[in-house]
Design a protein around this motif. Structure first.
Motif, PDB file in Angstrom:
ATOM      1  N   ILE A 126      19.325 -32.191  -8.641  1.00  0.00           N
ATOM      2  CA  ILE A 126      20.010 -32.683  -9.840  1.00  0.00           C
ATOM      3  C   ILE A 126      21.519 -32.676  -9.605  1.00  0.00           C
ATOM      4  CG2 ILE A 126      20.453 -32.261 -12.283  1.00  0.00           C
ATOM      5  CD1 ILE A 126      17.616 -33.229 -11.699  1.00  0.00           C
ATOM      6  N   ALA A 127      22.015 -31.598  -8.973  1.00  0.00           N
ATOM      7  CA  ALA A 127      23.449 -31.506  -8.681  1.00  0.00           C
ATOM      8  C   ALA A 127      23.890 -32.631  -7.756  1.00  0.00           C
ATOM      9  CB  ALA A 127      23.768 -30.150  -8.062  1.00  0.00           C
ATOM     10  N   ARG A 128      23.026 -33.004  -6.807  1.00  0.00           N
ATOM     11  CA  ARG A 128      23.380 -34.111  -5.907  1.00  0.00           C
ATOM     12  C   ARG A 128      23.589 -35.407  -6.692  1.00  0.00           C
ATOM     13  NH1 ARG A 128      18.933 -36.445  -1.837  1.00  0.00           N
ATOM     14  NH2 ARG A 128      18.103 -36.991  -3.889  1.00  0.00           N
ATOM     15  N   GLU A 129      22.726 -35.662  -7.664  1.00  0.00           N
ATOM     16  CA  GLU A 129      22.872 -36.889  -8.440  1.00  0.00           C
ATOM     17  C   GLU A 129      24.086 -36.817  -9.357  1.00  0.00           C
ATOM     18  OE1 GLU A 129      21.039 -39.454  -7.452  1.00  0.00           O
ATOM     19  OE2 GLU A 129      20.437 -37.896  -6.030  1.00  0.00           O
ATOM     20  N   LEU A 130      24.392 -35.631  -9.871  1.00  0.00           N
ATOM     21  CA  LEU A 130      25.621 -35.465 -10.640  1.00  0.00           C
ATOM     22  C   LEU A 130      26.848 -35.710  -9.763  1.00  0.00           C
ATOM     23  CD1 LEU A 130      24.678 -32.287 -12.697  1.00  0.00           C
ATOM     24  CD2 LEU A 130      25.276 -34.515 -13.676  1.00  0.00           C
ATOM     25  N   LYS A 133      27.991 -39.139  -9.625  1.00  0.00           N
ATOM     26  CA  LYS A 133      28.703 -39.577 -10.839  1.00  0.00           C
ATOM     27  C   LYS A 133      30.163 -39.136 -10.822  1.00  0.00           C
ATOM     28  CE  LYS A 133      28.471 -39.037 -15.909  1.00  0.00           C
ATOM     29  NZ  LYS A 133      28.623 -40.469 -16.214  1.00  0.00           N
ATOM     30  N   TYR A 134      30.436 -38.015 -10.108  1.00  0.00           N
ATOM     31  CA  TYR A 134      31.801 -37.474 -10.060  1.00  0.00           C
ATOM     32  C   TYR A 134      32.253 -37.373  -8.600  1.00  0.00           C
ATOM     33  CZ  TYR A 134      30.317 -36.028 -14.742  1.00  0.00           C
ATOM     34  OH  TYR A 134      29.822 -36.003 -16.030  1.00  0.00           O
ATOM     35  N   PRO A 135      32.545 -38.492  -7.953  1.00  0.00           N
ATOM     36  CA  PRO A 135      32.805 -38.484  -6.505  1.00  0.00           C
ATOM     37  C   PRO A 135      34.057 -37.733  -6.087  1.00  0.00           C
ATOM     38  CG  PRO A 135      33.294 -40.645  -7.463  1.00  0.00           C
ATOM     39  CD  PRO A 135      32.605 -39.847  -8.526  1.00  0.00           C
ATOM     40  N   ARG A 152      18.222 -36.932   3.689  1.00  0.00           N
ATOM     41  CA  ARG A 152      18.027 -38.344   3.363  1.00  0.00           C
ATOM     42  C   ARG A 152      18.862 -38.688   2.136  1.00  0.00           C
ATOM     43  NH1 ARG A 152      13.263 -35.867   4.489  1.00  0.00           N
ATOM     44  NH2 ARG A 152      12.129 -36.591   6.325  1.00  0.00           N
ATOM     45  N   HIS A 153      19.586 -39.787   2.191  1.00  0.00           N
ATOM     46  CA  HIS A 153      20.411 -40.270   1.075  1.00  0.00           C
ATOM     47  C   HIS A 153      21.388 -39.203   0.571  1.00  0.00           C
ATOM     48  CE1 HIS A 153      17.489 -43.450   1.243  1.00  0.00           C
ATOM     49  NE2 HIS A 153      16.518 -42.635   0.876  1.00  0.00           N
ATOM     50  N   PRO A 154      22.175 -38.609   1.447  1.00  0.00           N
ATOM     51  CA  PRO A 154      23.114 -37.566   0.992  1.00  0.00           C
ATOM     52  C   PRO A 154      24.241 -38.159   0.159  1.00  0.00           C
ATOM     53  CG  PRO A 154      23.542 -38.113   3.287  1.00  0.00           C
ATOM     54  CD  PRO A 154      22.308 -38.878   2.900  1.00  0.00           C
ATOM     55  N   ALA A 155      24.819 -37.316  -0.689  1.00  0.00           N
ATOM     56  CA  ALA A 155      26.020 -37.697  -1.442  1.00  0.00           C
ATOM     57  C   ALA A 155      27.243 -37.247  -0.644  1.00  0.00           C
ATOM     58  CB  ALA A 155      26.014 -37.054  -2.817  1.00  0.00           C
ATOM     59  N   ALA A 156      28.257 -38.087  -0.598  1.00  0.00           N
ATOM     60  CA  ALA A 156      29.408 -37.837   0.274  1.00  0.00           C
ATOM     61  C   ALA A 156      30.231 -36.634  -0.144  1.00  0.00           C
ATOM     62  CB  ALA A 156      30.304 -39.082   0.316  1.00  0.00           C
ATOM     63  N   ASN A 157      30.078 -36.149  -1.363  1.00  0.00           N
ATOM     64  CA  ASN A 157      30.861 -35.009  -1.842  1.00  0.00           C
ATOM     65  C   ASN A 157      30.014 -33.753  -2.046  1.00  0.00           C
ATOM     66  OD1 ASN A 157      29.682 -36.554  -3.931  1.00  0.00           O
ATOM     67  ND2 ASN A 157      31.009 -35.654  -5.475  1.00  0.00           N
ATOM     68  N   VAL A 158      28.831 -33.711  -1.417  1.00  0.00           N
ATOM     69  CA  VAL A 158      27.965 -32.527  -1.458  1.00  0.00           C
ATOM     70  C   VAL A 158      27.970 -31.867  -0.084  1.00  0.00           C
ATOM     71  CG1 VAL A 158      25.590 -31.698  -1.683  1.00  0.00           C
ATOM     72  CG2 VAL A 158      26.491 -33.379  -3.304  1.00  0.00           C
ATOM     73  N   TYR A 159      28.214 -30.566  -0.083  1.00  0.00           N
ATOM     74  CA  TYR A 159      28.254 -29.777   1.146  1.00  0.00           C
ATOM     75  C   TYR A 159      27.296 -28.592   0.979  1.00  0.00           C
ATOM     76  CZ  TYR A 159      32.633 -32.334   1.740  1.00  0.00           C
ATOM     77  OH  TYR A 159      33.566 -33.332   1.849  1.00  0.00           O
ATOM     78  N   ARG A 160      26.614 -28.240   2.073  1.00  0.00           N
ATOM     79  CA  ARG A 160      25.742 -27.065   2.012  1.00  0.00           C
ATOM     80  C   ARG A 160      25.997 -26.191   3.231  1.00  0.00           C
ATOM     81  NH1 ARG A 160      19.330 -27.511   1.064  1.00  0.00           N
ATOM     82  NH2 ARG A 160      19.571 -29.121   2.655  1.00  0.00           N
ATOM     83  N   PHE A 161      26.399 -24.944   2.975  1.00  0.00           N
ATOM     84  CA  PHE A 161      26.672 -23.994   4.048  1.00  0.00           C
ATOM     85  C   PHE A 161      25.475 -23.079   4.317  1.00  0.00           C
ATOM     86  CE2 PHE A 161      30.868 -25.287   2.619  1.00  0.00           C
ATOM     87  CZ  PHE A 161      31.525 -25.487   3.828  1.00  0.00           C
ATOM     88  N   ARG A 358      41.182 -35.966  -3.738  1.00  0.00           N
ATOM     89  CA  ARG A 358      40.733 -34.815  -2.945  1.00  0.00           C
ATOM     90  C   ARG A 358      40.238 -35.224  -1.558  1.00  0.00           C
ATOM     91  NH1 ARG A 358      38.979 -34.134  -8.148  1.00  0.00           N
ATOM     92  NH2 ARG A 358      40.057 -32.524  -9.323  1.00  0.00           N
ATOM     93  N   GLN A 359      40.745 -36.345  -1.050  1.00  0.00           N
ATOM     94  CA  GLN A 359      40.321 -36.837   0.241  1.00  0.00           C
ATOM     95  C   GLN A 359      40.627 -35.843   1.358  1.00  0.00           C
ATOM     96  OE1 GLN A 359      38.463 -39.446   0.885  1.00  0.00           O
ATOM     97  NE2 GLN A 359      38.459 -38.944   3.076  1.00  0.00           N
ATOM     98  N   ARG A 360      41.803 -35.231   1.296  1.00  0.00           N
ATOM     99  CA  ARG A 360      42.162 -34.276   2.342  1.00  0.00           C
ATOM    100  C   ARG A 360      41.225 -33.070   2.320  1.00  0.00           C
ATOM    101  NH1 ARG A 360      48.063 -31.400   3.451  1.00  0.00           N
ATOM    102  NH2 ARG A 360      47.449 -30.387   5.385  1.00  0.00           N
ATOM    103  N   LEU A 361      40.816 -32.645   1.118  1.00  0.00           N
ATOM    104  CA  LEU A 361      39.884 -31.530   1.020  1.00  0.00           C
ATOM    105  C   LEU A 361      38.535 -31.909   1.620  1.00  0.00           C
ATOM    106  CD1 LEU A 361      38.998 -28.761   0.068  1.00  0.00           C
ATOM    107  CD2 LEU A 361      38.564 -29.735  -2.197  1.00  0.00           C
TER     108      LEU A 361
END
Length: 441
Positions: A126-130, A133-135, A152-161, A358-361
């Motif tokens: 659910i967080a990935r789909e949110l 909405k907030y790139p 599969r189909h990752p969101a560009a602003n989601v990171y997982r450590f 937030r591109q640099r981040l």
């Protein structure tokens, strides 16, 4: 000459005022981090541990606990010379409407720069789909074993450590094939996303090396007939295989299963291996009586067994004397700790610059590498953690583990064996010989 000195003094004063103004504006706008933890539902009893995991990286950077407890929050937190403000959100695992409402409140009303959390498989998706909405906002779910979050189909602003549940069992298929000498195996999974992902990983690795699957069973299905003398087929299939990979969630493992497998298989240390959730659940959420000598896998090294983990446990105990020291090594603490540590390191690498969408981040986060308490960690091109897993042997004391092997640099695709297959489901992973992952070679 006097005029020149006056002019230089005026320029210097203007420069100093400009620098001071820049410093003040930088300090006036803190880095705002939304923190989603479970404060209700079945995992609410672990809220203090989740908060402690997320706050420890801030304490390490000079913050202070406001009232001595994780739930009291922190003050004086800074990163890259900027104040940090934690904005908490209260979620409940698998209650999607609550998650959406809280995440939107953090992003739209509180204007957070990043969100750490939530907790759980379904919640992370659910967080990935949110996040789509907030790139401009960074999302870092904590303790999300869902392979689909990033594979599969990752969101560009989601990171997982953290690792996913397939990564967690890396090395198990190799141990069965190369160390135990298995050439055929039976898998037993629990009919949940946990079992499907662990089974997919084991089958991919074991079969790539040349192993064959004798049967793929699940709790509540054929395996329930194992103890029925009128249904000898399942027991016969298990006896004919070289061994069984038990890939179940500890909370769902019936008490009769391991003793019945013992009667069927005989010598368990050579013919039974265990998945990560069964090993980890037996050390935390629920105690499953695991037989001594049997080998399984875990995403964390045996308790207090490495210098990094010992340092982490000492820091945790000093910072949170009201919590059990052993809490430091639970997934609830480690996942939130690693998510927050990764985020702060990304902000530091960006020198606190959160402008320009937030591109640099984003660029800095993608390059983050650090030694987490349980493993060195870096991110792949899908912003998914590449980490170690650990092959461990169950000791004679119920919760003791002996390290058998470190499985280094486990990446999510298993060298394409998983990414080229369907999303995990019942028996979804084909058994075929191929190019095994690096740790199997």
């Amino acid at each position: 000459m006097l005029a020149d000195r006056t002019r230089r003094a005026s320029l210097l004063a203007v420069t100093l005022l400009a620098l001071a103004a820049a410093g003040c504006s930088r300090g006036e706008k803190p880095v705002r981090i939304g923190l989603l933890t479970d404060c209700r539902g079945i995992y609410s009893g672990y809220e203090e541990q989740m908060l402690a995991g997320a706050e420890l990286p801030l304490l390490r950077r000079g913050a202070r606990l406001t009232n001595g407890k994780p739930s009291g929050g922190v003050s004086g937190a800074e990163v890259a010379g900027r104040a940090v403000e934690l904005v908490r959100g209260c979620t409940e695992e698998s209650e999607n409407s609550i998650l959406v409402e809280e995440a939107r409140r953090l992003v739209e009303d509180k204007r957070v720069d990043a969100v750490v959390g939530p907790f759980g498989e379904e919640d992370s998706l659910i967080a990935r789909e949110l996040a789509r909405k907030y790139p401009d906002v960074v999302f870092i779910p904590a303790w999300s074993g869902a392979q689909e979050l990033t594979l599969r189909h990752p969101a560009a602003n989601v990171y997982r450590f953290d690792t996913d549940e397939a990564q967690d069992v890396a090395g198990l298929g190799t141990y069965a094939y190369r160390t135990l000498g298995w050439r055929s195996a039976v898998t037993v999974e629990d009919g949940t996303f946990v079992g499907w992902q662990e089974e997919a990983a084991f089958v991919a690795e074991f079969c790539a090396l040349g192993g064959k699957m004798k049967a793929r069973l699940y709790l509540g299905g054929s395996i329930s007939k194992l103890s029925d003398p009128r249904k000898p087929k399942v027991a016969r299939t298990i006896k004919e295989a070289d061994g069984v990979a038990l890939l179940t969630w500890g909370l769902l493992t019936p008490s009769w299963l391991v003793p019945t497998l013992s009667r069927t298989l005989g010598s368990l240390p050579n013919r039974l291996i265990l998945g990560a959730y069964l090993m980890d659940d037996s050390n935390s959420f629920v105690h499953v009586a695991l037989p001594a000598g049997v080998v399984g896998v875990s995403s964390t090294p045996p308790a207090n067994s490495t210098p990094a983990m010992r340092r982490h446990r000492a820091e945790f105990s000093k910072a949170f004397p009201g919590l059990f020291p052993a809490d430091a090594e639970t997934r609830a603490v480690l996942a939130f700790h690693d998510a927050m540590e990764g985020l702060l390191r990304g902000i530091e690498a960006a020198d606190g610059d959160l402008s320009d969408g937030r591109q640099r981040l984003h660029e800095s986060l993608a390059e983050v590498r650090f030694d987490a308490p349980s493993s060195p960690v870096r991110l792949d091109r899908n912003r998914q953690a590449v980490r170690n897993t650990y092959v461990e042997r169950v000791g004679r004391e119920p919760r003791k583990r002996e390290l058998v092997r470190v499985v280094p640099g486990v990446e999510q695709t298993f060298r394409g064996l998983l990414s080229s297959s369907p999303a995990p489901g019942p028996g979804s992973q084909p058994c075929r010989k191929g190019s095994p992952p690096s740790w199997a070679r």
